[in-house]
Design a protein around this motif. Structure first.
Motif, mmCIF file in Angstrom:
data_model
loop_
_atom_site.group_PDB
_atom_site.id
_atom_site.type_symbol
_atom_site.label_atom_id
_atom_site.label_comp_id
_atom_site.label_asym_id
_atom_site.label_seq_id
_atom_site.Cartn_x
_atom_site.Cartn_y
_atom_site.Cartn_z
ATOM 1 N N ILE A 183 5.274 12.890 8.237
ATOM 2 C CA ILE A 183 4.323 12.097 9.024
ATOM 3 C C ILE A 183 2.898 12.422 8.596
ATOM 4 C CG2 ILE A 183 3.402 11.765 11.354
ATOM 5 C CD1 ILE A 183 6.359 12.194 12.338
ATOM 6 N N ALA A 184 2.638 13.703 8.345
ATOM 7 C CA ALA A 184 1.308 14.071 7.843
ATOM 8 C C ALA A 184 1.012 13.366 6.517
ATOM 9 C CB ALA A 184 1.224 15.585 7.666
ATOM 10 N N MET A 185 2.010 13.294 5.653
ATOM 11 C CA MET A 185 1.828 12.603 4.370
ATOM 12 C C MET A 185 1.443 11.142 4.599
ATOM 13 S SD MET A 185 2.262 14.677 1.884
ATOM 14 C CE MET A 185 1.753 16.078 2.882
ATOM 15 N N ILE A 186 2.160 10.512 5.519
ATOM 16 C CA ILE A 186 1.888 9.090 5.780
ATOM 17 C C ILE A 186 0.452 8.905 6.243
ATOM 18 C CG2 ILE A 186 2.475 7.162 7.291
ATOM 19 C CD1 ILE A 186 5.412 8.146 7.185
ATOM 20 N N ILE A 187 0.019 9.762 7.169
ATOM 21 C CA ILE A 187 -1.346 9.626 7.695
ATOM 22 C C ILE A 187 -2.370 9.871 6.585
ATOM 23 C CG2 ILE A 187 -3.018 10.646 9.289
ATOM 24 C CD1 ILE A 187 -0.534 11.266 11.127
ATOM 25 N N LEU A 188 -2.167 10.937 5.820
ATOM 26 C CA LEU A 188 -3.130 11.254 4.765
ATOM 27 C C LEU A 188 -3.134 10.184 3.662
ATOM 28 C CD1 LEU A 188 -2.516 15.108 4.562
ATOM 29 C CD2 LEU A 188 -4.600 13.963 5.335
ATOM 30 N N PHE A 189 -1.967 9.676 3.334
ATOM 31 C CA PHE A 189 -1.919 8.586 2.357
ATOM 32 C C PHE A 189 -2.656 7.366 2.906
ATOM 33 C CE2 PHE A 189 0.998 8.968 -1.402
ATOM 34 C CZ PHE A 189 1.109 10.343 -1.368
ATOM 35 N N GLY A 190 -2.475 7.111 4.206
ATOM 36 C CA GLY A 190 -3.161 5.964 4.810
ATOM 37 C C GLY A 190 -4.667 6.096 4.703
ATOM 38 N N VAL A 191 -5.139 7.327 4.857
ATOM 39 C CA VAL A 191 -6.581 7.544 4.804
ATOM 40 C C VAL A 191 -7.098 7.551 3.369
ATOM 41 C CG1 VAL A 191 -8.436 9.170 5.375
ATOM 42 C CG2 VAL A 191 -6.525 8.842 6.962
ATOM 43 N N PHE A 192 -6.352 8.154 2.470
ATOM 44 C CA PHE A 192 -6.925 8.453 1.156
ATOM 45 C C PHE A 192 -6.400 7.655 -0.042
ATOM 46 C CE2 PHE A 192 -7.914 12.394 3.473
ATOM 47 C CZ PHE A 192 -9.270 12.484 3.183
ATOM 48 N N ILE A 193 -5.124 7.333 -0.056
ATOM 49 C CA ILE A 193 -4.525 6.864 -1.314
ATOM 50 C C ILE A 193 -4.529 5.331 -1.437
ATOM 51 C CG2 ILE A 193 -2.470 6.934 -2.770
ATOM 52 C CD1 ILE A 193 -3.149 9.717 -2.525
ATOM 53 N N ARG A 194 -5.032 4.861 -2.570
ATOM 54 C CA ARG A 194 -5.019 3.430 -2.872
ATOM 55 C C ARG A 194 -4.535 3.201 -4.297
ATOM 56 N NH1 ARG A 194 -5.512 3.884 1.630
ATOM 57 N NH2 ARG A 194 -7.047 3.089 3.100
ATOM 58 N N SER A 239 0.831 -1.215 0.000
ATOM 59 C CA SER A 239 0.000 0.000 0.000
ATOM 60 C C SER A 239 0.857 1.253 0.000
ATOM 61 C CB SER A 239 -0.984 0.031 1.176
ATOM 62 O OG SER A 239 -0.352 0.515 2.324
ATOM 63 N N PRO A 240 0.338 2.313 -0.621
ATOM 64 C CA PRO A 240 1.146 3.540 -0.753
ATOM 65 C C PRO A 240 1.663 4.072 0.577
ATOM 66 C CG PRO A 240 -0.729 3.646 -2.231
ATOM 67 C CD PRO A 240 -0.916 2.410 -1.409
ATOM 68 N N TYR A 241 0.829 4.085 1.611
ATOM 69 C CA TYR A 241 1.343 4.642 2.864
ATOM 70 C C TYR A 241 2.376 3.704 3.477
ATOM 71 C CZ TYR A 241 -1.435 1.544 5.871
ATOM 72 O OH TYR A 241 -1.953 0.445 6.494
#
Lengths: 492, 492, 492
Positions: B21-32, A306-308
């Motif tokens: 870290i913000a990128m990681i969290i936002l990617f976790g929520v949004f990016i697939r 997964s991306p994250y």
């Protein structure tokens, strides 16, 4: 001054000629075009009901191959040009050993992976070329540890054995253990890293400080090194995806590696800045640690990490690798007596191990709900003998593969290091390490306008060659040079 | 000397860590992964009746993506190395902000362009990566205007807002106005150009002449810059075609850009030669103005502008851009107080506006007789809500898009410039601009043969560290410098 | 000092403008998009029953095209930067003449190869762009022979005629004789080599030794040249496969070239090492002779020469080319009065002839048992008028093609050389050859740390411009230099 014979006028040509002739003979006996690169492809197409030439594997892999090729020759070559006066050796010997290594790799990998039992031949295509480049990468990594301290003959010997060991460990890890390792975290980076480190440990030079003056970089050499860094960084997605499955496999490996590397850059910068009193950045970190994410995603790039997940791997690799340069490298040198010129421990060995662990964990955590039934089978190649393997078992075999690569690196490096310690290879004296002059006809260090000054009286000119000794101590050539420059400019 | 705090040891690491870290969290929520990079691709293929993996968008776009990637990191990075002593900052900060920017771009562009309303997720594939690189390009263009005058923290802030603004203006131009802009004359170059110029205007330094000594180039830095120029120039056809339609769209965009750029080179050389008394060429023009044609064809590259039309665009862009360097840049600096380090006004802003106008005109002039009925629909995407739009209307919307990009650049730049003016970012003093020493551990400037002179009497050598002051006149400073280096290295 | 007018402020701009305008007019009259790059592609697809856009020739050839493009601009350009003070001219003039040449090549090759008799138009696509780049390569090879000794105007004239001659000899060799020459051993390298050598012979400068001081390399310029070498070396497989048959043709050409080049590196290193007393390597050999294998496989790359055959060709080319640099170049200069700056005789002319011979032999030795019936027809294009040609006849025509390329090179070079001998082109005086200052605004040669020494008392600083002679010993001269620079800049 310690007297050392660095004359390689006999050994280097002999090794090059004999080995190249051996390659020709072995290629004549064993290597043939595969069905996609043979003129019989037209019949293969008809037979297999392939409607278009675009289905030829060439079109799936050639762009990635060329990117990998650039990484091997420009990437690795220029990354090592950072030393102020060893750029010829960095780029030139990299060129030499890669060119030999890829031929030997086609044979070794062919014998182990694709020897046709019926014909006794090895059939090669574009994927074979990529694998040969990969195999060479392992040896070039090892070169990084001994950069500036060995002769080209030693490098060729190191490559000969390196490729041989590589092909065997790769066979064990990928075929016997059936581990997945598309970007070679284990097979390439861990093996290559420990192979080089162990050789450097065996070849330990207690008096290496005698060439300390040559060990730093100069401004321009750091920029040359950035050419290497950037081409490695940009093309790493191609590296990790070059031999993954057609379609989603290549596509996903690219996305994961792209993201992981971006994340690595930010944490590398952060730690590098933290390491200096006023927050200045260190080029060594930027040149090397920014790449650690690509190494660490070598195994898992094709998985559904997964991306994250890719960002997280990059996040920690940037930190660990940069801290490696700050804390671990000095420790390795002082305590373990490992002199690691390029810091391959921090860029390849350690991130490689992390990559192996990440691969084992993500494999063990794979599930049908995420991958889909067929997706799981495709990704881990659960077919044939391995069709009943579970993901947990797969995770275990991945971890086992990790260990195999370390063992091959350390044991192989110890043996090869001992061979290289023999006093016959023409390696440089301690005070001549990191100096291109030992093995290269070296041109002037820099351009001086004074070169263009035509002496007004021929006497001065004719005296120059005779009086070199005297004025060397009193007037630095560069100072004179500048005086002339000023005059000249005033004339303009 | 003006006292300025350039210590970024707190701010830079904090920004890097928190944002990553913000990128990681936002990617976790949004990016697939999208359906072409997901392991379920095998099911997608069966469902959509796709017969071969080669139909995966990856194979249409990956070679172009890698070319664009090289342009972003090597092209933009090395183009800015022309300054004699700011090459680390040029390549290194370019590397840093691009790596951050592309992550943030995937999110911002995802939210605006491809957020799936059902799942609330953003699905990414190779085209998303290209678009992220494009978005970053806008910010790197802006970097060119402030090169050498800002801190890396300021650059990161500039990139954060730049990407945000970019995604919004892009949404307005491409989605709401439904303008076409495959190579981003408007969306990337015009926006990026005016964004950077306005920031530079806000950050005007009246005493910048105090660092005049650092503003020129040296011989080698000009050659490094040519690496950037050439990779941008060669791969610009990939840039303009990377996200155009499969098939003829990509094919045509490549031909047009290739021709346009060739034409630009000749007129750039002509004007450059005319500008000097004896017809000598100026490297600044060759490095920059030769690229203006690629910028100006960003919008129209996919249109049927015809080969000679592409040549004409290149012809005028070479002239205008080079004259910009000769006449407009000094005017901007003196009269408008815009200090534009790399001359992005001449390379991006002005050619971008030309590109927008060329795009509007060629769109308005499109006809069914030239394009064919279906060709016209495909090229301008006259489908869905826009199926009844005429080419004339399209031309108007193209022109409107042009204005939107200028407004976003200027207004956005003014706001962001004001933020960057706060005295908290660690930017350099006026006399330390264009100097890598402020933010980098800098190595020796160059290698001197004198380093290798081994003094005949050991006394001189041992005296060196103790007698620094005295021997400055007789021993070149570089020798002392090296002694310090050695000490430093021994301390490690 | 011999008085020579190198002012090109009139001629260079006039030639650039007039020729570029001529290109625009001729493109307007003749050049159109072909059916794969035209918006009517959607109709072509329907008509020809093509199911997918991926069948567009663009996707078969674009990655190779970009590699070739890099070879032309970065490869050839940087390979010639080896001179200490002619890197601007190397990269810059290469850029100029290639940009002009490719436009003229599209016209010339179009008229001879693909003028549509019905419409009187030339339809271009990605393959046309590759062919134009190839044609330009011939002229860039010729540039190597006269590097540093001619003006940019002369180079443009040389390119105008070179492209013209190229298109004619190519038409004779490929169309009339129906010889195969995918990678251009004959058409590109032999022609380009002898064209350049003959021009250099006509332009012989007996007093060239007056600029001997500028003829060597400096350390960094040799590294810049390696950028050129490596990009040529890595992408040569793309060069030799770019226009070969889809499928196995491209695939096989890549494998052959890849292997051949690897082999060349080893024998080049061997001979280079043998040529020096202590076995040191010479950068000139590594930069150039390592590429000879790619040249020599230009004709046979697509044939079933077999992997070991490719290695053998590379083996001998490395030896012959390196020995050329050691023995033949001095002979050419002393006895035949051919001054060959880059040694193109050893890198292009001689290996090109070898390539033509290898091609003729392997063609004559082709057999249905190896190629398969259809494979033989595809490889040698035994269709239409040539469907009854035997491989032996083909071998004969290959050899004939070889001779045509030599004749065109020598006769064409003699004529063009005579034109270039006219005293109107602004070429440099003998003592100013190999010097960028003649045609470029040249920046400072290098950066000095001393620039950064801040004088302790402000008095010294203010005295600087007035007291140059005195403070030279205490204050680094470069400071003064910068004062001048500032003055100069203020004058602008």
């Amino acid at each position: 001054m310690q007297h050392v014979n660095t004359n390689i006028r006999l050994t280097l040509p002999v090794v090059c000629f004999v080995w190249q002739i051996a390659m020709i003979i072995l290629f004549g006996v064993f290597i043939r075009y595969d069905e996609e690169s043979d003129t019989h492809w037209v019949e293969t197409k008809a037979h297999d009901n392939i409607t278009s030439d675009i289905e030829n594997d060439f079109y799936f892999r050639y762009p990635s191959f060329q990117d990998v090729h650039v990484m091997i020759f420009v990437g690795f070559g220029f990354l090592m040009t950072f030393l102020k006066r060893y750029s010829f050796g960095a780029v030139g010997f990299n060129f030499l050993i890669a060119s030999f290594g890829l031929q030997w790799a086609l044979l070794m990998q062919g014998w182990f992976h694709s020897l046709d039992p019926q014909t006794g031949k090895i059939f090669i295509g574009v994927e074979s070329l990529i694998n040969a480049d990969f195999c060479v990468a392992g040896c070039l990594i090892a070169y990084g540890a001994v950069l500036g301290k060995v002769s080209p003959v030693q490098l060729l010997v190191m490559t000969l054995f390196g490729v041989t060991l590589f092909a065997v460990e790769e066979y064990i890890i990928l075929n016997l253990l059936h581990a997945r390792d598309a970007g070679g975290s284990m097979v390439i980076h861990t093996f290559g890293g420990y192979y080089g480190l162990t050789i450097s440990w065996v070849l330990y030079r207690p008096n290496l400080h005698q060439s300390k003056r040559m060990q730093g970089s100069v401004y321009h050499s750091d920029i040359f090194a950035m050419i290497g860094t950037l081409f490695l960084w940009m093309f790493w997605p191609s590296f990790n995806s070059a031999i993954t499955d057609h379609g989603d496999g290549q596509h996903r490996a690219v996305i994961n590696t792209y993201l992981c590397l971006a994340s690595t850059v930010l944490t590398t910068v952060a730690i590098s800045s933290l390491s200096q009193k006023t927050g200045k950045l260190d080029m060594v970190h930027i040149q090397n640690s920014t790449l650690a994410g690509g190494v660490a995603l070598g195994t898992a790039a094709e998985f559904m990490i997964s991306p994250y997940g890719a960002l997280i791997v990059g996040f920690f690799c940037g930190i660990i690798s940069t801290m490696g340069y700050i804390f671990i490298s000095p420790f390795l040198e002082k305590t373990l007596k490992i002199q690691d010129t390029c810091g391959i421990h921090n860029l390849h060995a350690m991130p490689g191990v992390i990559g192996g662990i990440v691969g084992a964990i993500t494999a063990a955590a794979a599930s049908e709900s995420v991958y889909g039934k067929q997706g799981l089978i495709n990704t881990f190649d659960f077919t044939g003998d391995f069709k009943d393997r579970t993901v947990l078992t797969q995770g275990g075999y991945q971890a086992a593969g990790m260990c195999v690569s370390i063992v091959f690196g350390v044991v192989g490096g110890a043996i090869v290091g001992s061979i290289l310690k023999l006093p016959i290879w023409g390696d440089p004296a301690d005070e001549n390490c990191f100096d291109d002059e030992v093995y290269w006809e070296v041109s002037e260090p820099t351009f001086h306008t004074s070169m263009k000054i035509k002496p007004k009286s021929p006497i001065i000119s004719s005296q120059l060659p005779d009086e070199e000794e005297e004025h060397q101590e009193s007037i630095p050539p560069i100072l004179e040079y500048n005086n002339h420059m000023i005059h000249k400019q005033q004339d303009l």
